[in-house]
Write an enzyme that holds these catalytic residues in place. Structure first.
Site, short mmCIF file in Angstrom:
data_model
loop_
_atom_site.label_atom_id
_atom_site.label_comp_id
_atom_site.label_asym_id
_atom_site.label_seq_id
_atom_site.Cartn_x
_atom_site.Cartn_y
_atom_site.Cartn_z
N GLY A 1 -28.47 66.68 80.03
CA GLY A 1 -27.25 67.10 79.35
C GLY A 1 -26.30 65.92 79.19
O GLY A 1 -25.80 65.66 78.12
N PHE A 2 -26.06 65.24 80.29
CA PHE A 2 -25.20 64.04 80.28
C PHE A 2 -23.82 64.34 79.72
O PHE A 2 -23.13 63.43 79.24
CB PHE A 2 -25.88 62.90 79.50
CG PHE A 2 -27.34 62.76 79.82
CD1 PHE A 2 -27.74 62.30 81.06
CD2 PHE A 2 -28.31 63.13 78.91
CE1 PHE A 2 -29.07 62.21 81.38
CE2 PHE A 2 -29.65 63.05 79.22
CZ PHE A 2 -30.04 62.58 80.47
N GLY B 1 -31.79 68.21 87.28
CA GLY B 1 -32.62 67.07 87.66
C GLY B 1 -31.98 66.16 88.69
O GLY B 1 -32.57 65.15 89.08
N ARG C 1 -19.89 61.23 102.51
CA ARG C 1 -21.21 61.45 103.13
C ARG C 1 -22.29 61.56 102.05
O ARG C 1 -22.11 62.26 101.05
CB ARG C 1 -21.17 62.73 103.95
CG ARG C 1 -22.51 63.15 104.52
CD ARG C 1 -22.37 64.48 105.26
NE ARG C 1 -23.65 65.12 105.45
CZ ARG C 1 -23.85 66.43 105.41
NH1 ARG C 1 -22.83 67.24 105.19
NH2 ARG C 1 -25.04 66.93 105.60
N LYS D 1 -18.44 63.43 98.55
CA LYS D 1 -17.72 63.39 97.28
C LYS D 1 -18.77 63.28 96.19
O LYS D 1 -19.96 63.22 96.46
CB LYS D 1 -16.76 62.20 97.25
CG LYS D 1 -15.48 62.46 98.01
CD LYS D 1 -14.44 61.38 97.80
CE LYS D 1 -14.80 60.11 98.51
NZ LYS D 1 -13.63 59.24 98.78
N GLU E 1 -22.10 60.01 88.67
CA GLU E 1 -21.67 59.19 87.55
C GLU E 1 -21.13 57.83 87.97
O GLU E 1 -20.99 56.93 87.15
CB GLU E 1 -20.63 59.98 86.75
CG GLU E 1 -21.27 61.21 86.15
CD GLU E 1 -20.28 62.19 85.54
OE1 GLU E 1 -20.47 62.55 84.38
OE2 GLU E 1 -19.35 62.61 86.22
MO1 MOS Z 1 -21.11 64.65 82.93
S1 MOS Z 1 -20.10 63.97 81.23
O1 MOS Z 1 -19.72 65.05 83.76
O2 MOS Z 1 -22.14 65.88 82.47
#
Ligand code: MOS
Length: 712
Positions: A225-226, A451, A588, A662, A666
């Site tokens: 999805g990204f 994934g 963690r 956390k 990304e």
């Molecule tokens: Mo990502 S842009 O937070 O799926």
């Protein structure tokens, strides 16, 4: 979707994918399903004057060709519906590919054939193209102002004023977006390829004026999805509308070419950074101005300037956000939103400042390290950035990089580094944990599998909390009939859903303790004569959503340092990633294997952004230049060295959630582009400020350079 009984070093969903048992949205073909294909506007601007559907309807297998006249007017759409101005709502053409008809047929092939036979009539107009659209202050975004930036810039020993550009990029998940919709009376079920099924419910209910209870969204597996599947796009609503009109289920899966226009992409972004600094590199002020393209009718803002409000100890900060309206479909967040773009500009400027003042880029960052959040003085909930810098430099051999050979055959070798950082998105959610009489444990959470390994992390969290073998834990996921969790985006899933699951497990633990039997769980249930203990757990955040700890006394971010070695062939402008070291501080690390995979993927993603990826708006017709994947450059295995060294600072963030974690996903994609650009400059003295760093840009720069930097 459920799986059973496996060791935790194996991903929970892996056997399903390996054996083909994992079912994606398009794999669902409810009884009587029709296949839908969108017909798009052939021009990027103008007015729709008519759609000739006769030949389309006459195509064998086609059951209907729907146009605006056939479609209902939809109820009020609000975010997270991506597009508020639905296609078909008027006769204005705002981008090439804007849906103007929907072909329904008994097979995909018949629908495609029908689509080819539909004739679209329009009056074309001049499209607004990137760089020439109307610019306006970003709607709904306030400037951030701290101190007096103008004065800092006026009085500083040194000023930099630099503009960094990145092109649009399309997400292109392997599984294109798509929806299978079925009505049972007024109840709607959709098998949808999404990142946040829980949010689809409200949008569909609003669009059709039905009760949220009557909408069910099923999506166990999302084939990538990204960010492109984060919000709700028109095709999801149109699939359900078509199904209602046809009186049969409808499967509307975007073709690869539709994926360019029917969902979002990362916009074109231009960022200007003005830095004020004293002669030793101490920052006195940062001004960060961002403009991104949006659509003509709908708003998307990439708030990249947030990066500059949180990164360095600086007394004066000002951010400004603008949008430029062009004849393209609406952009949307892409993996590493906000800081992905923001750190490209800020970290590139920091590297240029380091060179300007003659300070090592690492020392410049250490000298400007923010011990508290610079924008509001709050303490960090956790920050191991100094450790990440130090460990990264040690692993990379940063301090003596220039004492190693500067060439390797035709390759000039350059070194670059950057800070990595992502904000913390935190979403509330609910989960259920069921301890059964046979001692097995069921986790119920509506979350998706995209994934990243979240089902594996949830298994592990529950096993840890209850002290049971992970092999006895089953996870049930991917359905809005299960407890409603937060989304699978914003690197928020493990902290949010993981915390809800931990809370549910703790609830079970309390009930178990109340049984007062100090034996193993199965025996305790047997002696107490109960079938199961059911624990409910919530992860709550104030205001229903929290960005960077805004609703808490803590400023929450994740951190890292990336070091890259890049080979540059000055004769051809070719680039090679030779090795990379990333060290990350993100609370963690619940599962080191899946965490490492996320960061490795992030570095590869960053290399692709830095050197390859670009979607272009064709400058005359205003449409996307290419609407397929041929000749689209993205990193493949041959582009990526084995030597990607990923590690984590050992920490536990007690403020972000219940489990010390956390978000990490990304983070790895941030900073890489700036580090690569710095390495290219280090190798051949060429500064490229507009991504991607293509061979011709390097070659042109080398040709116009008199000497290499440092006389090397
Ligand atoms: Mo990502 S842009 O937070 O799926």
């Amino acid at each position: 979707m459920t799986t059973t009984h496996r060791p935790i070093d194996q991903r929970v969903e892996a056997p399903l994918k390996l054996t083909g048992a994992a079912r994606y949205a398009a794999d669902h073909a409810p009884e009587g399903v029709l296949h839908a294909v969108l017909v798009g506007a052939p021009v990027a601007a103008g007015r729709l004057t008519g759609v000739d559907t006769a030949d389309g309807r006459a195509t064998p297998g086609v059951t209907a060709v729907l146009t605006a006249a056939d479609l209902p007017s939809f109820g009020t759409l609000t975010a997270p519906a991506a597009v508020l101005t639905m296609p078909f709502s008027d006769d204005v053409i705002r981008y090439e590919g804007q849906p103007v008809a929907i072909v329904l047929a008994e097979s995909v092939a018949a629908a495609e054939a029908g689509r080819a036979a539909v004739v679209v009539h329009c009056d074309a107009a001049e499209p607004a193209v990137l760089g020439a659209g109307a610019r306006e202050p970003a709607p709904g975004v306030e400037e951030f102002v701290l101190g007096d930036v103008d004065r800092a810039l006026a009085e500083a020993d040194l000023r930099l004023d630099l503009t960094y550009v990145q092109p649009p990029r399309h997400h292109h998940a392997m599984e294109t977006s798509g929806t299978v919709a079925r009505w049972d009376g007024d109840r709607l079920t959709v098998w949808d390829s999404v990142q946040a099924g829980g949010t689809v419910v409200g949008v569909l209910a609003g669009a059709f004026g039905i009760d949220e209870q009557d909408v069910r969204v099923i999506c166990p597996h999302t084939g990538g999805g990204f960010g492109s599947k984060g919000f709700i796009w028109p095709h999801e609503i149109l699939a359900a509308a078509a199904a209602r009109i046809a009186g049969r289920p409808v499967s509307l899966h975007l073709r690869r070419s539709d994926q360019f226009t029917a969902v979002g992409y990362q916009p074109w972004i231009s960022q200007t950074i003005r830095l004020a600094a004293s002669a030793d590199g101490t920052l006195q002020g940062i001004e960060h101005t961002v403009v991104n393209n949006t659509a003509l009718a709908d708003d998307f803002v990439e708030p990249a300037a947030i990066a500059s409000t949180a990164m360095y100890a600086v007394p004066a900060i000002r951010t400004r956000q603008f949008v430029e309206r062009v004849s393209l479909n609406l952009p949307t967040p892409m993996r590493a939103p906000v800081e992905g773009p923001g750190m490209w500009a800020l970290e590139s400027a920091m590297n240029e400042l380091a060179d300007a003042v003659g300070v090592d880029p690492l020392d410049l960052r250490l000298a400007n390290h923010a011990d508290v959040c610079p924008s509001d003085g709050r303490p960090w909930s956790g920050k191991g950035l100094r450790e990440a810098y130090e460990e990264g430099a040690r692993r990379y051999g940063w301090r003596d990089r220039h004492s190693r050979p500067g060439t390797d055959g035709p390759w000039r070798i350059g070194h670059g580094m950057a800070t990595c950082s992502m904000g913390s998105f935190r979403f509330p959610g609910h989960a259920r944990v069921r301890l059964r009489a046979d001692g097995s444990v069921a986790v119920e959470a509506g979350v998706h599998d995209i994934g990243s390994g979240v089902q594996t992390a949830l298994t592990q969290i529950v096993a840890d909390e209850l002290g049971v073998d992970p092999a006895v834990v089953d996870v049930y996921w991917g359905d809005t009939d299960l407890p409603r969790t937060g989304p699978t985006y914003g690197s928020s899933t493990t902290v949010g859903t993981g915390s809800a699951v931990a809370a549910a497990a703790r609830d079970v633990g309390k009930q178990l303790a109340a049984l007062g039997v100090d034996v193993d769980p199965a025996e305790a249930l047997a002696r107490a004569g109960v079938d199961a203990l059911v624990g409910e757990g919530d992860f709550t955040v104030r205001n229903g959503f929290d960005m960077d700890g805004a609703s808490t006394p803590w400023a929450m971010r994740t951190w890292g340092a990336i070091f890259v070695e890049v080979g540059v062939d000055p004769d051809f402008g070719l680039l090679r990633l030779r090795r990379a070291v990333g060290v990350y501080s993100a609370g963690r690390i619940v599962n080191p294997t899946t965490a490492r995979a996320q960061m490795t993927g992030g570095i590869i993603f960053g290399w692709g952004k830095a050197t390859m990826e670009e979607s272009d708006q064709e400058p005359v017709h205003g449409r996307w230049l290419a609407k397929n994947l041929s000749n689209v450059a993205v990193p493949v295995n041959a582009d990526i060295p084995a030597d990607l060294d990923v590690s984590f600072v050992d920490e536990y963030d007690e403020h972000a959630g219940l489990i010390g974690a956390k978000g990490i996903g990304e983070l790895g994609a941030t900073g890489v582009d700036a580090a690569v650009a710095a390495a290219v400059h280090d190798a051949v003295g060429v500064r490229v400020r507009d991504l991607p760093i293509l061979p011709w840009k390097v070659f042109e720069g080398v040709s116009s350079c008199d000497t290499a930097p440092d006389g090397r």
